[in-house]
Scaffold this active site. Structure first.
Site, mmCIF file in Angstrom:
data_model
loop_
_atom_site.group_PDB
_atom_site.id
_atom_site.type_symbol
_atom_site.label_atom_id
_atom_site.label_comp_id
_atom_site.label_asym_id
_atom_site.label_seq_id
_atom_site.Cartn_x
_atom_site.Cartn_y
_atom_site.Cartn_z
ATOM 1 N N GLY A 198 -9.032 -0.407 7.061
ATOM 2 C CA GLY A 198 -9.370 0.850 6.406
ATOM 3 C C GLY A 198 -9.661 2.044 7.294
ATOM 4 O O GLY A 198 -10.210 3.045 6.836
ATOM 5 N N TRP B 6 -7.501 4.198 8.674
ATOM 6 C CA TRP B 6 -6.727 5.367 8.254
ATOM 7 C C TRP B 6 -7.264 5.895 6.922
ATOM 8 O O TRP B 6 -7.377 7.100 6.716
ATOM 9 C CB TRP B 6 -5.228 5.032 8.166
ATOM 10 C CG TRP B 6 -4.555 5.076 9.505
ATOM 11 C CD1 TRP B 6 -5.121 4.801 10.716
ATOM 12 C CD2 TRP B 6 -3.195 5.426 9.766
ATOM 13 N NE1 TRP B 6 -4.186 4.942 11.710
ATOM 14 C CE2 TRP B 6 -3.009 5.318 11.171
ATOM 15 C CE3 TRP B 6 -2.112 5.791 8.963
ATOM 16 C CZ2 TRP B 6 -1.775 5.604 11.779
ATOM 17 C CZ3 TRP B 6 -0.889 6.061 9.577
ATOM 18 C CH2 TRP B 6 -0.725 5.967 10.971
ATOM 19 N N ASP C 121 -3.240 -2.881 0.230
ATOM 20 C CA ASP C 121 -3.032 -3.926 1.232
ATOM 21 C C ASP C 121 -3.222 -5.288 0.563
ATOM 22 O O ASP C 121 -3.875 -5.398 -0.483
ATOM 23 C CB ASP C 121 -4.041 -3.783 2.382
ATOM 24 C CG ASP C 121 -3.591 -4.518 3.649
ATOM 25 O OD1 ASP C 121 -3.191 -3.841 4.610
ATOM 26 O OD2 ASP C 121 -3.627 -5.757 3.681
ATOM 27 N N ASP D 11 0.583 -7.288 -2.988
ATOM 28 C CA ASP D 11 1.815 -7.263 -2.203
ATOM 29 C C ASP D 11 2.616 -6.012 -2.563
ATOM 30 O O ASP D 11 2.948 -5.793 -3.730
ATOM 31 C CB ASP D 11 2.615 -8.531 -2.526
ATOM 32 C CG ASP D 11 3.868 -8.670 -1.675
ATOM 33 O OD1 ASP D 11 4.419 -7.654 -1.211
ATOM 34 O OD2 ASP D 11 4.302 -9.824 -1.485
ATOM 35 N N ASP E 60 0.472 2.283 8.547
ATOM 36 C CA ASP E 60 0.172 1.765 9.885
ATOM 37 C C ASP E 60 0.254 0.238 9.884
ATOM 38 O O ASP E 60 -0.308 -0.435 10.729
ATOM 39 C CB ASP E 60 -1.233 2.233 10.309
ATOM 40 C CG ASP E 60 -1.493 2.016 11.799
ATOM 41 O OD1 ASP E 60 -0.574 2.282 12.604
ATOM 42 O OD2 ASP E 60 -2.600 1.586 12.159
ATOM 43 N N LYS F 172 4.395 3.392 11.337
ATOM 44 C CA LYS F 172 4.431 2.710 12.645
ATOM 45 C C LYS F 172 5.663 1.827 12.738
ATOM 46 O O LYS F 172 6.046 1.184 11.765
ATOM 47 C CB LYS F 172 3.183 1.834 12.797
ATOM 48 C CG LYS F 172 3.214 0.982 14.066
ATOM 49 C CD LYS F 172 1.863 0.502 14.475
ATOM 50 C CE LYS F 172 1.278 -0.547 13.572
ATOM 51 N NZ LYS F 172 -0.116 -0.847 13.948
#
Length: 197
Positions: free
Chosen positions: A52, A54, A72, A91, A113, A153
């Site tokens: 957490g 970000w 997530d 998911d 990320d 990312k």
């Protein structure tokens, strides 16, 4: 010999002292400083957000305005909270999760990320990272408002150019960017999409 990932570096210590769950926060901070990604009243989607950092940075930057939708498989750290935070656990490829996220959109900014569970085999890890990037690009394509921005990312390898090429079909500009806060030995970098067409 201890791996440098095991001992807390400057960024890890700074994150802890400033109340962030992980050092990755400074990568987003640097991306925002360079590209002006986050503005007051924005609706932001944070993909693969646990623990957490970000999400916390987004909440602090929005300062009570806008909304952060964070998703997530794993829960966020217990101290990551805000009145304008919606956390969806599940998911990202599950249709019910996609629909749940979509119900909070469209978004001004999508960030991701997420990293795959690494095996130590660079070929496997890079392929898994690419899969996550492609999924994040798909989210950006369907969930972003026109003019919206995107940051994701990716593990560096030969396929970065084809990912940027597909992003250039969606955004007015797309480029790679490696924040200073990335570990020097890390082969991660970020792809930035600006101004969704």
């Amino acid at each position: 010999m201890a791996n440098s990932y095991e001992k807390p570096d400057f960024w890890s210590r700074k994150a802890f002292s400033e109340g962030y769950p992980a050092r990755s926060v400074y990568k987003l901070k640097e991306i925002d400083e360079k590209f002006g990604m986050i503005k007051k009243n924005f609706k932001v989607l944070d993909l693969g957000s646990s623990p957490g950092s970000w999400t916390t940075f987004l909440l602090r930057t929005l300062d009570g305005s806008g909304k952060v939708v964070s998703c997530d498989l794993n829960p966020l750290s217990k101290d990551v909270k805000g009145d304008n935070l919606v956390f969806i656990q599940g998911d990202l490829t599950d249709n019910a999760i996609v629909e749940s996220i979509k119900s909070h959109g469209p978004f001004d900014l999508v960030v991701c990320d997420a990293a795959p569970l690494t095996t130590g085999n660079r070929v496997v890890d890079t392929a898994r990272s690419q899969g996550l990037v492609k999924m994040a690009i798909w989210y950006a394509q369907i969930m972003l408002k026109s003019g919206g921005n995107f940051a994701v990312k990716v593990f560096q390898n030969g396929d970065q150019q084809s990912l940027l090429k597909s992003m250039r079909e969606i955004f007015a500009s797309a480029k790679g960017f490696k924040p200073v806060a990335c570990r020097s030995e890390s082969f991660e970098t970020y792809l930035i999409g600006l101004n969704k067409k």
